[in-house]
Design a protein around this motif. Sequence first.
Motif, short mmCIF file in Angstrom:
data_model
loop_
_atom_site.label_atom_id
_atom_site.label_comp_id
_atom_site.label_asym_id
_atom_site.label_seq_id
_atom_site.Cartn_x
_atom_site.Cartn_y
_atom_site.Cartn_z
N HIS A 85 -8.20 -2.89 1.60
CA HIS A 85 -8.29 -2.78 0.14
C HIS A 85 -8.76 -1.41 -0.32
N VAL A 86 -9.36 -0.63 0.58
CA VAL A 86 -9.86 0.70 0.20
C VAL A 86 -8.71 1.58 -0.30
N ILE A 87 -7.55 1.44 0.31
CA ILE A 87 -6.39 2.21 -0.16
C ILE A 87 -5.35 1.32 -0.84
N ARG A 88 -5.35 0.02 -0.50
CA ARG A 88 -4.39 -0.89 -1.13
C ARG A 88 -4.65 -1.00 -2.63
N ASP A 89 -5.93 -1.10 -2.99
CA ASP A 89 -6.27 -1.27 -4.40
C ASP A 89 -6.77 0.01 -5.05
N HIS A 90 -6.94 1.06 -4.27
CA HIS A 90 -7.48 2.32 -4.82
C HIS A 90 -6.71 3.49 -4.23
N THR A 140 0.81 -1.22 0.00
CA THR A 140 0.00 0.00 0.00
C THR A 140 0.84 1.27 0.00
N VAL A 164 -3.28 -3.79 4.53
CA VAL A 164 -4.18 -4.82 4.00
C VAL A 164 -5.53 -4.25 3.58
#
Lengths: 304, 274
Positions: free
Chosen positions: A176-181, A110, A174
């Motif tokens: 995903h709100v910032i890990r993938d976006h 991230t 971990v």
Amino acid sequence: MADDTTTPRTDGGAGAAGERTVTMRLWRGDASGGEFVDYVLPAVEGEVVLDVVHRVQATLAPDLACRWNCKAGKCGSCSTEINGKPSLMCMTRMDTLPTDEAITVAPMKTFPVLRDLVTDVSYNYEVAKRIPPFNPRPKTDDEVAAGGYRMQQIDVERSQEFRKCIECYLCQDVCHVIRDHEENKTAYAGPRFFARSAELEMHPLDATDRRELLQEEQGLNKCNITKCCTEVCPEHIKITDNAIIPLKERVVDARYDPVAWLGRKILRRTKGTAAAAAATAPAHGPAAVQPAVEVTGIPGPQRR
Amino acid sequence: MTTLEDVSTTPVVLGGVRGGPPVPTLRKDRWWVQPIVTVVVLTAFVAYATWAAFVNKDYYAGATMHRDLISPFYSPCLTESCVPGSHPGTIITWWQISPALLILIFPLGFRLTCYYYRKAYYRAFWWAPPACAVADAHGSYKGESRFPLILQNIHRYFFFAGLIFNVLLTIDAVMAFRQPGVGIGFSVGTAVLCVNACLLWLYSLSCHACRHLCGGGLKKFSEHPIRHRIWKALTPLNAHHMVFAWMSLVFVALTDVYVRLVASGAIHDYGFHF
């Protein structure tokens, strides 16, 4: 992944007849790019991943960068992704990992990589500046006479769970709100800071109403409670059940519950606004975290 | 000696290049098992519940069998089309299709907005994310900040509705001790309805909204000792909310299956009476 690796580098003592070995697949690189490199070492009983990474440093790759400090799961420095799972290197025993294949150690995904296994976690420090600090209510006359505030253990024990946080930022990694976006980093505090807000929101003396701020500016409504933060927390803090969901329910009280709204009207209780809560935050620090923006003023490791 | 003032500042870049390879995940374990199991079980339940709701027969084993067993999918049966004996009285006259469709809205809403099921279906069906540290399947993400997912915030109202159904299903379980024409007794069907009611109570009482409303929303427990006790009693239940969610879901379907088999005459409901 395996295709990205270069030729394995072997410790001089590794691979002797009958000796058990372990293959560490470590990410090597910086902001200009990188790749996995395999290191083969003799297996030693009782080690944790950090021990083996230190042996790689000592014998095969003295220029390998990894961040560590206490080696006891208390400083939160050695956060990485071991076989794809966000974990502390010092708390992951080698005998819990399959040794018939290479053990992958990568930097936290991230955050921007600085070098090898070290990431720049300053996003978290910027978010921390935007959390309204502890704001105790004025003392009553009795408390002034008694020399200070008086609190009961049952009123503070909920908040104490969140004080166990070692700020390893595995939960932030971990999520995903910032890990993938990446774009959500501008308006999302993340699990570690939801736990911090919960700690203050549940504190019996704190007088700031953070609910509107949490919903409108810190992205509590972006969390879809998939509980990954709880799964990776090395301190076993129930971040989702004890911090995020209680905060969401408090936001429902403030914004989405018509019965609670009616109760406030009848009892003439006022609701804190996001602006009022934000006004109690420290004056320094950026108003919002912007991606790819340089922020100066944070002391770094370099000394003159 | 170096002082804090001597320390130079290092520019900190937010955003920037991430480390690691550009792959969805580096996990090597079988992270995909849990989403698959969730999809299979939830899909099977939804398919069965839909069929059971529309079939509109064999949901009540009544006086002709010396039993008083009603399926949880059809209780309370309040429409004109209900089987005689299965309902306390006709309240809704305009509803012409299966009465189960009127009832299932509420438990469905309760489970759909439940914090545990949200985790389960966001992971398994929506892949946001499919598992921890596995890339989610969406180009952009706004979470529960917009319609329709903002409606998840009405969970507590479905919780209240669920409590009413729990009371009604508990009454059904007590009434199942009646064996019309014979007396009071106990049968496998009685046990099934009792276990079903207990599991539904455990699921409801372990709900996060319940825990909040009973005391979690308080700032100072010491000023509300009774609510603190209730909150403290509910907290260990809340830790097992997932277990109760699955057990009650599966058992409510099994209860319907059992009542259906008894009502259709496929099996005999073994028991005894006093």
